[in-house]
Scaffold this motif. Structure first.
Motif, PDB file in Angstrom:
ATOM      1  N   VAL A 252     -36.749 -27.836   5.900  1.00 50.92           N
ATOM      2  CA  VAL A 252     -37.336 -26.499   5.815  1.00 50.92           C
ATOM      3  C   VAL A 252     -36.630 -25.757   4.686  1.00 50.92           C
ATOM      4  CG1 VAL A 252     -38.030 -26.354   8.231  1.00 50.92           C
ATOM      5  CG2 VAL A 252     -35.712 -25.667   7.592  1.00 50.92           C
ATOM      6  N   GLY A 253     -37.277 -24.691   4.199  1.00 48.76           N
ATOM      7  CA  GLY A 253     -36.659 -23.925   3.121  1.00 48.76           C
ATOM      8  C   GLY A 253     -37.308 -22.566   2.998  1.00 48.76           C
ATOM      9  N   ALA A 254     -36.693 -21.719   2.153  1.00 49.31           N
ATOM     10  CA  ALA A 254     -37.261 -20.398   1.886  1.00 49.31           C
ATOM     11  C   ALA A 254     -36.985 -20.012   0.447  1.00 49.31           C
ATOM     12  CB  ALA A 254     -36.685 -19.347   2.825  1.00 49.31           C
ATOM     13  N   LYS A 289     -38.767 -35.147  -0.277  1.00 50.39           N
ATOM     14  CA  LYS A 289     -37.704 -34.136  -0.252  1.00 50.39           C
ATOM     15  C   LYS A 289     -38.189 -32.860  -0.933  1.00 50.39           C
ATOM     16  CE  LYS A 289     -33.894 -37.437  -0.240  1.00 50.39           C
ATOM     17  NZ  LYS A 289     -32.665 -37.936  -0.872  1.00 50.39           N
ATOM     18  N   ILE A 290     -37.656 -31.714  -0.470  1.00 46.35           N
ATOM     19  CA  ILE A 290     -37.973 -30.439  -1.109  1.00 46.35           C
ATOM     20  C   ILE A 290     -36.685 -29.705  -1.451  1.00 46.35           C
ATOM     21  CG2 ILE A 290     -40.253 -30.063  -0.095  1.00 46.35           C
ATOM     22  CD1 ILE A 290     -38.859 -28.231   2.019  1.00 46.35           C
ATOM     23  N   ALA A 291     -36.760 -28.889  -2.498  1.00 45.68           N
ATOM     24  CA  ALA A 291     -35.695 -27.942  -2.826  1.00 45.68           C
ATOM     25  C   ALA A 291     -36.400 -26.655  -3.214  1.00 45.68           C
ATOM     26  CB  ALA A 291     -34.838 -28.462  -3.969  1.00 45.68           C
ATOM     27  N   ILE A 292     -36.016 -25.549  -2.590  1.00 40.16           N
ATOM     28  CA  ILE A 292     -36.732 -24.286  -2.773  1.00 40.16           C
ATOM     29  C   ILE A 292     -35.861 -23.327  -3.575  1.00 40.16           C
ATOM     30  CG2 ILE A 292     -37.992 -22.449  -1.635  1.00 40.16           C
ATOM     31  CD1 ILE A 292     -39.031 -25.304  -1.006  1.00 40.16           C
ATOM     32  N   GLY A 293     -36.380 -22.867  -4.712  1.00 37.50           N
ATOM     33  CA  GLY A 293     -35.666 -21.902  -5.529  1.00 37.50           C
ATOM     34  C   GLY A 293     -36.070 -20.481  -5.187  1.00 37.50           C
ATOM     35  N   GLY A 349     -32.552 -30.381  -6.416  1.00 41.59           N
ATOM     36  CA  GLY A 349     -32.024 -29.077  -6.059  1.00 41.59           C
ATOM     37  C   GLY A 349     -32.801 -27.984  -6.756  1.00 41.59           C
ATOM     38  N   ALA A 350     -32.638 -26.757  -6.279  1.00 40.87           N
ATOM     39  CA  ALA A 350     -33.292 -25.605  -6.901  1.00 40.87           C
ATOM     40  C   ALA A 350     -32.460 -24.366  -6.640  1.00 40.87           C
ATOM     41  CB  ALA A 350     -34.703 -25.413  -6.340  1.00 40.87           C
ATOM     42  N   GLY A 351     -32.424 -23.467  -7.646  1.00 45.28           N
ATOM     43  CA  GLY A 351     -31.675 -22.226  -7.511  1.00 45.28           C
ATOM     44  C   GLY A 351     -32.501 -21.055  -8.014  1.00 45.28           C
ATOM     45  N   CYS A 352     -31.827 -20.058  -8.572  1.00 40.37           N
ATOM     46  CA  CYS A 352     -32.515 -18.890  -9.119  1.00 40.37           C
ATOM     47  C   CYS A 352     -33.067 -19.255 -10.494  1.00 40.37           C
ATOM     48  CB  CYS A 352     -31.567 -17.706  -9.194  1.00 40.37           C
ATOM     49  SG  CYS A 352     -31.052 -17.123  -7.571  1.00 40.37           S
TER      50      CYS A 352
END
Length: 363
Positions: A252-254, A289-293, A349-352
Motif C-alpha cells: 500500500v502507499g500514499a 511492486k509499487i513506490a509512491i512519490g 523507490g519514489a520521493g518528492c
C-alpha cells in the motif's frame, strides 16, 4: 553488488549523482567513500534530502543537509551518498537501524535495542510543527535524538511513515501513534500540533501498516482482513471514496493526495486526486511492486518494466511529458530487457519528484 539509479528533482543534490541538475533518464548514484555492503532495503525522501538504508543497517544520505535532516555533516558537501553520522563522538551510539521515514525537513529512524527489538525511535532535522516528536522546546537538531518513553513497554515499532509535516508509527500490539502537524486530524483527534507521540484513538482494528498523505493518514489492518481507516482531511475524497471491500493486498502507499493498494493479483487500485494523472492509467499491466512519490507513481510490472506516471515536471517520470504531466498513460523509465545478463531490477523507490531503480545480481 547492487547498482542504484535515480532520476528527477535534484536541485539540492538529493539524487546523489555527482551534480545538482534535474535528470529525466536514470543516472547512476554515487557512494563515497564506498558503496553499501548489502542491497538497499528502504528509501525515505524529504523535500530536498534522501536517506537510503541497506539490509544490514547502513544508512546513507544525500541532498540538503542545512536542516539537520542528514545528521551531523562535516567536510564534503558533494552531491553523492555518504554514510550518515548520527551522534557526536562522546554520545551513546545508535543501534542497528531497521526503519526510516522523513518529513519535509526531518528524518525519523527506528533502531534495535540491546535485545534486538525495534524500541528506539530517533529524530533529527527541523520540526517547527512537532515533526521531531521531542517536545515543544526541541525543534531543530542535527544529531539523532531519542524520543523519550516511546514506544510503551512491551511493544516495538513495526512500521513508520511520514509526509510533509506529520509522522505515524505502528506498534506490535496494533496501536498507532501520531505526531507533528495534526491540525486536520491526520495524526488523530483532536486535530492540533502534537509535539510528542500520541495514541490514535477510535480505530476498531489492529493496525499493521500506515501511509501518510499531505493532510491525511490511511491505516490498514492485516493484508487479508479488509480493514482500512482514513483520518484527517477528506480533500480529493480520500476518505469518502474508500473502496469497499478492499482486496487482499501485498503493498500500500500514499502520495500527497492519493491512496494506492496493490492487490495480491497484481492489480493497482487508487483514489484521490488526478489533476496530474496520479491515478493508475487504463490498461495498466499487472504490477509486482509499487513506490509512491509526492505526486507520481513508480511501478515494477510482472514483465520486468519500470513504469512511471503522474506529475513529471522534474524528469521523474521520464522525458516524455505533456504540460509536465504523464496523464492517462505511462512512461517506461527502465526495463529488465536492457540491463546486463545475470542482473535483475530488485526494487524501486519514489520521493518528492524523484524516482529510483535498484539493479542487483540474480540470486
Amino acid at each position: 553488488m547492487e547498482v542504484v539509479f535515480a532520476l528527477g528533482s535534484n536541485g539540492s543534490g538529493q539524487l546523489g549523482i555527482g551534480h545538482k541538475e534535474d535528470v529525466s533518464v536514470p543516472k547512476q548514484v554515487l557512494f563515497e567513500p564506498q558503496p553499501p555492503s548489502s542491497p538497499i532495503a528502504k528509501i525515505a525522501a524529504g523535500g530536498n534530502h534522501t536517506l537510503l538504508l541497506s539490509r544490514t543497517g547502513e544508512l546513507f544520505w544525500s541532498g540538503d543537509s542545512t536542516s539537520g535532516a542528514c545528521g551531523l555533516t562535516s567536510g564534503s558537501n558533494a552531491p553523492v551518498f555518504q554514510e550518515i553520522k548520527l551522534t557526536r563522538d562522546e554520545q551513546d551510539g545508535v543501534g542497528q537501524v531497521e526503519l526510516i521515514a522523513a518529513t519535509w525537513e526531518a528524518s525519523i529512524i527506528v533502531a534495535k535495542d540491546a535485545d534486538g527489538k525495534k524500541t528506539e525511535v530517533f529524530s533529527f532535522g527541523l520540526g517547527g510543527k512537532g515533526e521531531l516528536g521531542l517536545g515543544e522546546l526541541l525543534v531543530r537538531t542535527p544529531s539523532a535524538s531519542r524520543i523519550k518513553d516511546f514506544p510503551p513497554p512491551g511493544t516495538e515499532v513495526v512500521d513508520i511513515a511520514g509526509c510533509m509535516s506529520h509522522v505515524v508509527a505502528v506498534l506490535s500490539n496494533g496501536d498507532a501513534y501520531g505526531w507533528g502537524n495534526g491540525t486536520k486530524g491526520q495524526a488523530g483527534s483532536p486535530g492540533q500540533v502534537i509535539h510528542v507521540p500520541r495514541k490514535i484513538e477510535d480505530v476498531s482494528f489492529e493496525v499493521s501498516r500506515a501511509v501518510c498523505g499531505r493532510t491525511f493518514t490511511c491505516l490498514f489492518g492485516e493484508p487479508d482482513g479488509g480493514n482500512i481507516q482514513v483520518i484527517g482531511s477528506d480533500k480529493w475524497g480520500v476518505q469518502s471514496n474508500v473502496p469497499q471491500p478492499i482486496p487482499k493486498w501485498k503493498d500500500v502507499g500514499a502520495s500527497w493526495g492519493n491512496i494506492y493498494i496493490l492487490a495480491e493479483d497484481g492489480k493497482l487500485q487508487s483514489w484521490g486526486r488526478d489533476d496530474h494523472g496520479q491515478l493508475p492509467p487504463p490498461n495498466l499491466p499487472n504490477v509486482e511492486k509499487i513506490a509512491i512519490g509526492s505526486e507520481h507513481v513508480v511501478a515494477l510490472t510482472v514483465g520486468g518494466d519500470v513504469l512511471s506516471w503522474g506529475w513529471g515536471e522534474h524528469g521523474n517520470c521520464g522525458p516524455q511529458v505533456e504540460n509536465n504531466d504523464v496523464k492517462g498513460r505511462w512512461n517506461v523509465i527502465a526495463s529488465s530487457k536492457f540491463i546486463p545478463p545475470g542482473s535483475k531490477i530488485g526494487a524501486i523507490g519514489a520521493g518528492c519528484a524523484t524516482s529510483w531503480v535498484f539493479i542487483t545480481a540474480e540470486e
